[in-house]
Design a protein around this motif. Structure first.
Motif, PDB file in Angstrom:
ATOM      1  N   UNK A 111       0.833  -1.205   0.000  1.00 10.74           N
ATOM      2  CA  UNK A 111       0.000   0.000   0.000  1.00 10.74           C
ATOM      3  C   UNK A 111       0.865   1.252   0.000  1.00 10.74           C
ATOM      4  N   UNK A 112       1.950   1.236   0.786  1.00 13.25           N
ATOM      5  CA  UNK A 112       2.852   2.384   0.850  1.00 13.25           C
ATOM      6  C   UNK A 112       3.527   2.633  -0.481  1.00 13.25           C
ATOM      7  N   UNK A 113       3.848   1.565  -1.214  1.00 13.69           N
ATOM      8  CA  UNK A 113       4.534   1.723  -2.495  1.00 13.69           C
ATOM      9  C   UNK A 113       3.674   2.494  -3.488  1.00 13.69           C
ATOM     10  N   UNK A 114       2.398   2.180  -3.539  1.00  9.41           N
ATOM     11  CA  UNK A 114       1.502   2.874  -4.464  1.00  9.41           C
ATOM     12  C   UNK A 114       1.374   4.349  -4.078  1.00  9.41           C
ATOM     13  N   UNK A 144       2.589   8.601   4.199  1.00  7.79           N
ATOM     14  CA  UNK A 144       3.504   7.467   4.217  1.00  7.79           C
ATOM     15  C   UNK A 144       3.770   7.061   5.664  1.00  7.79           C
ATOM     16  N   UNK A 145       4.136   5.806   5.883  1.00 11.83           N
ATOM     17  CA  UNK A 145       4.439   5.380   7.262  1.00 11.83           C
ATOM     18  C   UNK A 145       5.701   6.041   7.782  1.00 11.83           C
ATOM     19  N   UNK A 146       5.839   6.068   9.085  1.00  9.71           N
ATOM     20  CA  UNK A 146       7.073   6.518   9.712  1.00  9.71           C
ATOM     21  C   UNK A 146       8.120   5.410   9.608  1.00  9.71           C
ATOM     22  N   UNK A 147       9.367   5.811   9.536  1.00  8.02           N
ATOM     23  CA  UNK A 147      10.480   4.848   9.545  1.00  8.02           C
ATOM     24  C   UNK A 147      10.416   4.046  10.834  1.00  8.02           C
ATOM     25  N   UNK A 148      10.304   2.745  10.707  1.00 10.44           N
ATOM     26  CA  UNK A 148      10.156   1.875  11.873  1.00 10.44           C
ATOM     27  C   UNK A 148      10.823   0.538  11.559  1.00 10.44           C
ATOM     28  N   UNK A 149      12.143   0.535  11.381  1.00 13.54           N
ATOM     29  CA  UNK A 149      12.826  -0.657  10.873  1.00 13.54           C
ATOM     30  C   UNK A 149      12.810  -1.841  11.806  1.00 13.54           C
TER      31      UNK A 149
END
Length: 296
Positions: free
Chosen positions: A60-63, A129-134
């Motif tokens: 979903x984030x990629x789109x 977009x999501x937050x960076x959460x590695x």
């Protein structure tokens, strides 16, 4: 080749294509690591199929990332026109992309640096977009692997390293401004087209520290066999050498954990198992010098 557990991915492709009215005859598998990526021969379309449940949100984030970058005139692959996004088949999420006119030329790290500067100028405020959460991403991969029968000793090792990295990340002081980032910035995620080089593979796009986008090339230089100093080319062109920044050792270990964990969905039935074992041994013993080879 997909075998065993992943032998059903071809049927997932067929079901998804029927859903949106595409012909999957003669479809060709291009890549199979995080996603199974197929090239449709009857349409100018690339199909990406998530391999594990934990990766569904990234589709979903990629789109969304592709649409965001396009609005800000950052060159990027486009979601397929006239085709519904997103399709769900069982635990898999399928997305459809316009096939870029790939010249076959390998982009340079200087081009990567230039595209990173353009990408990093996209405003983070208001980006859906999501937050960076590695670390959460890593834990999700580990959880998915537990349900698929990977040895507990290996998964427990990765889980412990996640805990240690999470603690270490809390002490890192980032030097560059936060922005929209690609999340896996390397020349393999660029396509050289007749009109110029463009971004692709946007699953990891998010809002986070720019330093993270400079780590993949640096770690690849350290861990894989390269005679040319690709990292120095990137650092010179971008204007920041992430390896000279005090937080680099923490991000290096985080990146290496991800490079190990990315093999979990594909290593049960393929030759990637041997390579994953090598990477896990390096992590277990604290070996930072053994050279790795790409997953096949």
């Amino acid at each position: 080749m997909l075998t065993g557990e992943f032998g059903n991915i071809r049927s997932v492709l067929a079901r998804a294509c029927r859903t949106v009215g595409l012909d999957d005859s003669d479809a060709r598998l291009v890549r199979c690591v995080n996603n199974a990526v197929y090239r449709l021969e009857r349409h100018p379309i690339i199909v990406r199929i998530t391999l594990t449940p934990g990766l569904r949100r990234r589709a979903l984030a990629a789109v969304e990332a592709a649409r965001l970058l396009d609005r800000h005139r950052v060159p990027v692959v486009q979601p397929a026109r006239g085709v519904p996004q997103i399709v769900h088949v069982g635990e898999h999420v399928i997305t459809f992309w316009m096939r870029a006119a790939d010249t076959g030329r390998v982009p340079t790290n200087v081009e990567l640096a230039r595209l990173l500067r353009r990408l990093h100028r996209v405003p983070a405020a208001g980006a859906a977009l999501p937050r960076w959460d590695p670390v959460t991403d890593l834990r999700t991969r580990i959880h998915d692997a537990r349900t698929r029968g990977w040895p507990c000793a290996d998964l427990d090792l990765l889980a412990r390293r996640c805990d240690a990295i999470e603690t270490a990340l809390a002490t890192v002081r980032f030097q560059l401004p936060e922005s929209v980032i690609h999340g896996d910035a390397q020349v393999g995620n660029l396509i050289a087209t007749p009109g110029g080089t463009i971004w692709c593979d946007l699953d990891t796009a998010c809002v986070g520290p720019r330093e993270w986008d400079l780590v993949p090339v640096a770690v690849r230089q350290l861990r894989f066999q390269h005679r040319t100093d690709h990292h120095q080319q990137l650092a010179d062109a971008y204007g920041f050498d992430v390896t000279r920044w005090p937080g680099f050792p923490v991000l290096r270990e985080l990146r290496e954990l991800k490079l190990a964990a990315v093999g979990l969905p594909i290593a049960l039935d393929t030759d990637a198992r041997t390579e994953l074992r090598r990477r896990l041994h390096s992590i277990r013993t604290g070996d930072t010098t053994t050279r790795w080879t790409p997953y096949r």
